[in-house]
Scaffold this motif. Structure first.
Motif, PDB file in Angstrom:
ATOM      1  N   MET A 106       0.813  -1.214   0.000  1.00  0.00           N
ATOM      2  CA  MET A 106       0.000   0.000   0.000  1.00  0.00           C
ATOM      3  C   MET A 106       0.848   1.266   0.000  1.00  0.00           C
ATOM      4  O   MET A 106       0.337   2.353  -0.234  1.00  0.00           O
ATOM      5  N   LYS A 107       2.153   1.112   0.264  1.00  0.00           N
ATOM      6  CA  LYS A 107       3.009   2.298   0.295  1.00  0.00           C
ATOM      7  C   LYS A 107       3.003   3.039  -1.031  1.00  0.00           C
ATOM      8  O   LYS A 107       3.051   4.264  -1.092  1.00  0.00           O
ATOM      9  N   GLY A 108       2.923   2.251  -2.105  1.00  0.00           N
ATOM     10  CA  GLY A 108       2.906   2.874  -3.423  1.00  0.00           C
ATOM     11  C   GLY A 108       1.567   3.512  -3.745  1.00  0.00           C
ATOM     12  O   GLY A 108       1.487   4.411  -4.588  1.00  0.00           O
ATOM     13  N   GLU A 109       0.492   3.073  -3.072  1.00  0.00           N
ATOM     14  CA  GLU A 109      -0.845   3.595  -3.338  1.00  0.00           C
ATOM     15  C   GLU A 109      -1.134   4.855  -2.528  1.00  0.00           C
ATOM     16  O   GLU A 109      -1.894   5.709  -2.956  1.00  0.00           O
ATOM     17  N   PHE A 110      -0.533   4.958  -1.345  1.00  0.00           N
ATOM     18  CA  PHE A 110      -0.839   6.062  -0.440  1.00  0.00           C
ATOM     19  C   PHE A 110      -0.046   7.316  -0.800  1.00  0.00           C
ATOM     20  O   PHE A 110       1.138   7.250  -1.120  1.00  0.00           O
ATOM     21  N   LYS A 111      -0.731   8.433  -0.703  1.00  0.00           N
ATOM     22  CA  LYS A 111      -0.034   9.714  -0.897  1.00  0.00           C
ATOM     23  C   LYS A 111       0.339  10.328   0.448  1.00  0.00           C
ATOM     24  O   LYS A 111       0.803  11.462   0.519  1.00  0.00           O
ATOM     25  N   TYR A 112       0.106   9.556   1.513  1.00  0.00           N
ATOM     26  CA  TYR A 112       0.413  10.026   2.867  1.00  0.00           C
ATOM     27  C   TYR A 112       1.505   9.148   3.484  1.00  0.00           C
ATOM     28  O   TYR A 112       1.601   7.963   3.188  1.00  0.00           O
ATOM     29  N   SER A 113       2.298   9.756   4.346  1.00  0.00           N
ATOM     30  CA  SER A 113       3.271   8.974   5.107  1.00  0.00           C
ATOM     31  C   SER A 113       2.531   8.262   6.240  1.00  0.00           C
ATOM     32  O   SER A 113       1.587   8.811   6.812  1.00  0.00           O
ATOM     33  N   PHE A 114       2.961   7.055   6.549  1.00  0.00           N
ATOM     34  CA  PHE A 114       2.254   6.322   7.617  1.00  0.00           C
ATOM     35  C   PHE A 114       3.174   5.347   8.325  1.00  0.00           C
ATOM     36  O   PHE A 114       4.257   5.000   7.844  1.00  0.00           O
ATOM     37  N   LYS A 115       2.738   4.916   9.492  1.00  0.00           N
ATOM     38  CA  LYS A 115       3.406   3.884  10.263  1.00  0.00           C
ATOM     39  C   LYS A 115       2.401   2.759  10.525  1.00  0.00           C
ATOM     40  O   LYS A 115       1.197   3.014  10.627  1.00  0.00           O
ATOM     41  N   VAL A 116       2.919   1.557  10.631  1.00  0.00           N
ATOM     42  CA  VAL A 116       2.069   0.405  10.929  1.00  0.00           C
ATOM     43  C   VAL A 116       2.188   0.067  12.414  1.00  0.00           C
ATOM     44  O   VAL A 116       3.292  -0.102  12.931  1.00  0.00           O
ATOM     45  N   LEU A 135       2.390   1.970  19.395  1.00  0.00           N
ATOM     46  CA  LEU A 135       3.157   3.129  18.945  1.00  0.00           C
ATOM     47  C   LEU A 135       2.847   4.305  19.861  1.00  0.00           C
ATOM     48  O   LEU A 135       1.692   4.518  20.232  1.00  0.00           O
ATOM     49  N   GLY A 136       3.900   5.067  20.224  1.00  0.00           N
ATOM     50  CA  GLY A 136       3.697   6.207  21.114  1.00  0.00           C
ATOM     51  C   GLY A 136       4.520   7.405  20.700  1.00  0.00           C
ATOM     52  O   GLY A 136       4.937   7.516  19.542  1.00  0.00           O
ATOM     53  N   SER A 137       4.789   8.276  21.658  1.00  0.00           N
ATOM     54  CA  SER A 137       5.510   9.514  21.365  1.00  0.00           C
ATOM     55  C   SER A 137       6.923   9.250  20.845  1.00  0.00           C
ATOM     56  O   SER A 137       7.452  10.025  20.047  1.00  0.00           O
ATOM     57  N   PRO A 146      -5.019  10.340  12.001  1.00  0.00           N
ATOM     58  CA  PRO A 146      -6.032   9.390  11.518  1.00  0.00           C
ATOM     59  C   PRO A 146      -5.532   7.946  11.580  1.00  0.00           C
ATOM     60  O   PRO A 146      -4.354   7.683  11.334  1.00  0.00           O
ATOM     61  N   ILE A 147      -6.439   7.040  11.898  1.00  0.00           N
ATOM     62  CA  ILE A 147      -6.120   5.611  11.974  1.00  0.00           C
ATOM     63  C   ILE A 147      -6.956   4.873  10.931  1.00  0.00           C
ATOM     64  O   ILE A 147      -8.176   5.013  10.885  1.00  0.00           O
ATOM     65  N   LEU A 148      -6.290   4.065  10.138  1.00  0.00           N
ATOM     66  CA  LEU A 148      -6.970   3.274   9.112  1.00  0.00           C
ATOM     67  C   LEU A 148      -6.757   1.788   9.374  1.00  0.00           C
ATOM     68  O   LEU A 148      -5.715   1.382   9.897  1.00  0.00           O
ATOM     69  N   GLU A 259      -3.381  -5.300  12.763  1.00  0.00           N
ATOM     70  CA  GLU A 259      -2.519  -4.147  12.523  1.00  0.00           C
ATOM     71  C   GLU A 259      -3.335  -2.980  11.973  1.00  0.00           C
ATOM     72  O   GLU A 259      -4.325  -3.195  11.261  1.00  0.00           O
ATOM     73  N   VAL A 260      -2.915  -1.761  12.298  1.00  0.00           N
ATOM     74  CA  VAL A 260      -3.583  -0.564  11.774  1.00  0.00           C
ATOM     75  C   VAL A 260      -2.533   0.372  11.184  1.00  0.00           C
ATOM     76  O   VAL A 260      -1.341   0.246  11.459  1.00  0.00           O
ATOM     77  N   ILE A 261      -3.013   1.304  10.378  1.00  0.00           N
ATOM     78  CA  ILE A 261      -2.144   2.299   9.747  1.00  0.00           C
ATOM     79  C   ILE A 261      -2.382   3.643  10.423  1.00  0.00           C
ATOM     80  O   ILE A 261      -3.528   4.091  10.572  1.00  0.00           O
ATOM     81  N   VAL A 262      -1.286   4.280  10.829  1.00  0.00           N
ATOM     82  CA  VAL A 262      -1.368   5.627  11.408  1.00  0.00           C
ATOM     83  C   VAL A 262      -0.840   6.598  10.359  1.00  0.00           C
ATOM     84  O   VAL A 262       0.318   6.525   9.955  1.00  0.00           O
ATOM     85  N   LEU A 263      -1.733   7.489   9.897  1.00  0.00           N
ATOM     86  CA  LEU A 263      -1.287   8.506   8.932  1.00  0.00           C
ATOM     87  C   LEU A 263      -0.520   9.590   9.691  1.00  0.00           C
ATOM     88  O   LEU A 263      -1.099  10.332  10.489  1.00  0.00           O
ATOM     89  N   THR A 264       0.781   9.634   9.448  1.00  0.00           N
ATOM     90  CA  THR A 264       1.638  10.553  10.235  1.00  0.00           C
ATOM     91  C   THR A 264       1.778  11.940   9.621  1.00  0.00           C
ATOM     92  O   THR A 264       2.044  12.910  10.332  1.00  0.00           O
TER      93      THR A 264
END
Length: 268
Positions: A106-116, A135-137, A146-148, A259-264
């Motif tokens: 999905m990294k290639g599909e997303f236009k947003y940076s994210f962490k798993v 995941l924390g500070s 946002p969480i996906l 697992e979830v995606i955090v849009l950073t």
């Protein structure tokens, strides 16, 4: 005279021997008959003794065989359990591998940076309210990110600690998300503490949604970017007068989230 006496003595001996032979002959028949009669009398007792002896032997063999069967059965159960645990572990690893591969693709599909992040805790009574991620500070996670789940919206970061964060889900009863239908009807998505969300159009007079219409984030928000998929309209419920309620079903099973995606970095 002596010869006659001797002869008589010999004959007497012969007679005695013949008598003994006759007695023995008849006595043998009497003895055999007696033995036969005794056997007939004792047969029921002998039969019972034989029967109980045989049953005792069979019972002993049965107990020994039962113990062997129990031991073998326990061993087989243990082997089956171990095999099942290995298969279950392999299946979980395979599922996790597939999920992670999907997230990486999905990294290639997303236009947003994210962490798993992995879901580290979720209470059953808060199944549609919140959960914690690992995941924390220290991972540069911030409030309101946002969480996906996959490419579908599930919530936002509500609270951040050093090693973990809590997520408020869009299914929470106090959650409100600005949304837009695929037919360009603007409205809000409200949580309902279930897998069903409620879509309320801004203007009911201009609104016209159909079952199957897709709902996305509108972008009119300080939190959520535009165009994130929320779910489909699955039901239209009549409320009062000309008002209706549009039910939007989330497209995944919350109980199976891992697992979830955090849009950073989000460009609103």
């Amino acid at each position: 005279m002596r010869i006659g006496k001797n002869k008589k003595k010999v004959f007497n001996i012969i007679y005695i021997l013949i008598g003994i032979i006759v007695v023995i002959f008849f006595a043998k028949d009497v003895f055999m008959y007696s033995i036969s009669e005794i056997n007939n009398v004792l047969y029921p007792l002998q039969s019972k003794i034989y029967f109980f002896g045989k049953k005792a032997k069979e019972s002993t063999e049965t107990v020994l065989n039962y113990k062997d069967l129990v031991s073998e059965n326990t061993k087989l159960k243990k082997e089956i359990l171990e095999k099942s645990l290995v298969e279950e572990k392999n299946e979980k690893l395979l599922d996790e591998n597939i999920r992670l591969r999907k997230l990486l693709s999905m990294k290639g599909e997303f236009k947003y940076s994210f962490k798993v992040g992995k879901i580290s805790f979720q209470q059953t009574r808060e199944l549609f309210e919140s959960f914690a991620i690992n995941l924390g500070s220290r991972d540069k996670i911030k409030k309101n990110m946002p969480i996906l789940y996959g490419d579908e919206l599930i919530g936002r970061v509500d609270h951040v600690e050093k090693d973990y964060s809590t997520v408020e889900m869009i299914t929470f009863q106090d959650s409100i998300v600005s949304a837009r239908s695929s037919g360009d009807v603007l409205g809000i998505i409200k949580g309902n503490r279930s897998d069903e969300l409620i879509f309320e159009p801004v203007s009911f007079h201009e609104a016209h949604l159909n079952i199957g219409d897709k709902i996305y984030t509108s972008g009119i928000s300080d939190i959520y970017p535009k165009g994130v998929y929320i779910g489909d309209v699955t039901e239209i419920r009549k409320k009062y007068e000309d008002r209706v309620e549009y039910i939007v079903k989330i497209p995944f099973d919350i109980t199976n989230m891992n697992e979830v995606i955090v849009l950073t970095e989000v460009d609103i």
